[in-house]
Write a protein that holds these residues in place. Structure first.
Motif, PDB file in Angstrom:
ATOM      1  N   ILE A 185       3.917 -20.945  -9.984  1.00 55.71           N
ATOM      2  CA  ILE A 185       4.038 -22.395 -10.199  1.00 55.71           C
ATOM      3  C   ILE A 185       2.739 -23.098  -9.844  1.00 55.71           C
ATOM      4  CG2 ILE A 185       5.216 -24.485  -9.405  1.00 55.71           C
ATOM      5  CD1 ILE A 185       7.741 -22.689  -9.074  1.00 55.71           C
ATOM      6  N   VAL A 186       2.147 -22.758  -8.719  1.00 59.86           N
ATOM      7  CA  VAL A 186       0.889 -23.377  -8.294  1.00 59.86           C
ATOM      8  C   VAL A 186      -0.224 -23.072  -9.284  1.00 59.86           C
ATOM      9  CG1 VAL A 186      -0.878 -23.363  -6.491  1.00 59.86           C
ATOM     10  CG2 VAL A 186       1.533 -23.457  -5.864  1.00 59.86           C
ATOM     11  N   ARG A 187      -0.238 -21.867  -9.834  1.00 61.75           N
ATOM     12  CA  ARG A 187      -1.269 -21.464 -10.795  1.00 61.75           C
ATOM     13  C   ARG A 187      -1.268 -22.363 -12.038  1.00 61.75           C
ATOM     14  NH1 ARG A 187      -0.440 -16.025 -11.076  1.00 61.75           N
ATOM     15  NH2 ARG A 187      -1.775 -15.784  -9.274  1.00 61.75           N
ATOM     16  N   ILE A 188      -0.105 -22.891 -12.398  1.00 64.09           N
ATOM     17  CA  ILE A 188      -0.015 -23.797 -13.547  1.00 64.09           C
ATOM     18  C   ILE A 188      -0.862 -25.042 -13.330  1.00 64.09           C
ATOM     19  CG2 ILE A 188       1.543 -25.327 -14.836  1.00 64.09           C
ATOM     20  CD1 ILE A 188       3.752 -23.207 -14.296  1.00 64.09           C
ATOM     21  N   PHE A 189      -0.877 -25.544 -12.093  1.00 62.31           N
ATOM     22  CA  PHE A 189      -1.590 -26.781 -11.775  1.00 62.31           C
ATOM     23  C   PHE A 189      -3.035 -26.563 -11.345  1.00 62.31           C
ATOM     24  CE2 PHE A 189       2.920 -27.613 -11.099  1.00 62.31           C
ATOM     25  CZ  PHE A 189       3.078 -28.701 -11.951  1.00 62.31           C
ATOM     26  N   ALA A 190      -3.457 -25.336 -11.131  1.00 62.62           N
ATOM     27  CA  ALA A 190      -4.804 -25.039 -10.644  1.00 62.62           C
ATOM     28  C   ALA A 190      -5.916 -25.641 -11.511  1.00 62.62           C
ATOM     29  CB  ALA A 190      -5.000 -23.539 -10.487  1.00 62.62           C
ATOM     30  N   PRO A 191      -5.807 -25.594 -12.843  1.00 61.43           N
ATOM     31  CA  PRO A 191      -6.901 -26.192 -13.651  1.00 61.43           C
ATOM     32  C   PRO A 191      -7.056 -27.698 -13.458  1.00 61.43           C
ATOM     33  CG  PRO A 191      -5.552 -24.729 -14.980  1.00 61.43           C
ATOM     34  CD  PRO A 191      -4.844 -24.890 -13.674  1.00 61.43           C
ATOM     35  N   LEU A 218     -16.842 -17.716  -9.023  1.00 61.48           N
ATOM     36  CA  LEU A 218     -16.814 -17.475 -10.462  1.00 61.48           C
ATOM     37  C   LEU A 218     -15.515 -18.025 -11.051  1.00 61.48           C
ATOM     38  CD1 LEU A 218     -18.424 -13.944 -10.637  1.00 61.48           C
ATOM     39  CD2 LEU A 218     -19.453 -16.163 -11.119  1.00 61.48           C
ATOM     40  N   ASP A 219     -15.370 -19.340 -10.969  1.00 58.71           N
ATOM     41  CA  ASP A 219     -14.243 -20.017 -11.583  1.00 58.71           C
ATOM     42  C   ASP A 219     -14.732 -21.271 -12.299  1.00 58.71           C
ATOM     43  OD1 ASP A 219     -14.775 -21.748  -9.498  1.00 58.71           O
ATOM     44  OD2 ASP A 219     -12.748 -21.766  -8.712  1.00 58.71           O
ATOM     45  N   TYR A 220     -13.879 -21.859 -13.077  1.00 56.25           N
ATOM     46  CA  TYR A 220     -14.238 -22.998 -13.914  1.00 56.25           C
ATOM     47  C   TYR A 220     -14.785 -24.174 -13.103  1.00 56.25           C
ATOM     48  CZ  TYR A 220     -13.815 -26.653 -17.430  1.00 56.25           C
ATOM     49  OH  TYR A 220     -14.077 -27.677 -18.282  1.00 56.25           O
TER      50      TYR A 220
END
Length: 97
Positions: free
Chosen positions: A89-95, A34-36
């Motif tokens: 920091i990693v979450r910023i690049f996840a999309p 359930l993610d983009y």
């Protein structure tokens, strides 16, 4: 975990399918997250079942997998400040992935 949820880790291999069973009458099995990315880019899907003959076998498989898995204790998942910073920091690049 504080609400009573138990998390198990299966270490004998890798189970990619996602499966849930609710009240022994509704189940879902599939590869969807359930993610983009899963919903928009990868076209993953799942099969929703209601009161079908296969639900007892699904329950048996889930319980068998749990019996072969390790219960995760809350103290095992605590992270330090460096890990929290790195995850942020990693979450910023996840999309973008």
């Amino acid at each position: 975990m504080k609400a009573g949820v138990k998390i198990y880790e299966y270490e004998k291999g890798f189970v990619h399918a996602k499966c849930y069973l609710v009240d022994d009458e509704t189940a879902m099995i599939g590869t969807i997250n359930l993610d983009y990315r899963s919903l928009v880019h990868h076209f993953e899907n799942g099969v929703w079942m209601y009161n079908t003959d296969c639900l007892p076998k699904i329950k048996e498989d889930i319980l068998s997998t749990i019996n072969e898995s390790n219960l995760i204790e809350e103290e095992k998942i605590k992270v330090n400040i460096f890990q929290k910073l790195l995850r942020g920091i990693v979450r910023i690049f996840a999309p973008l992935l």
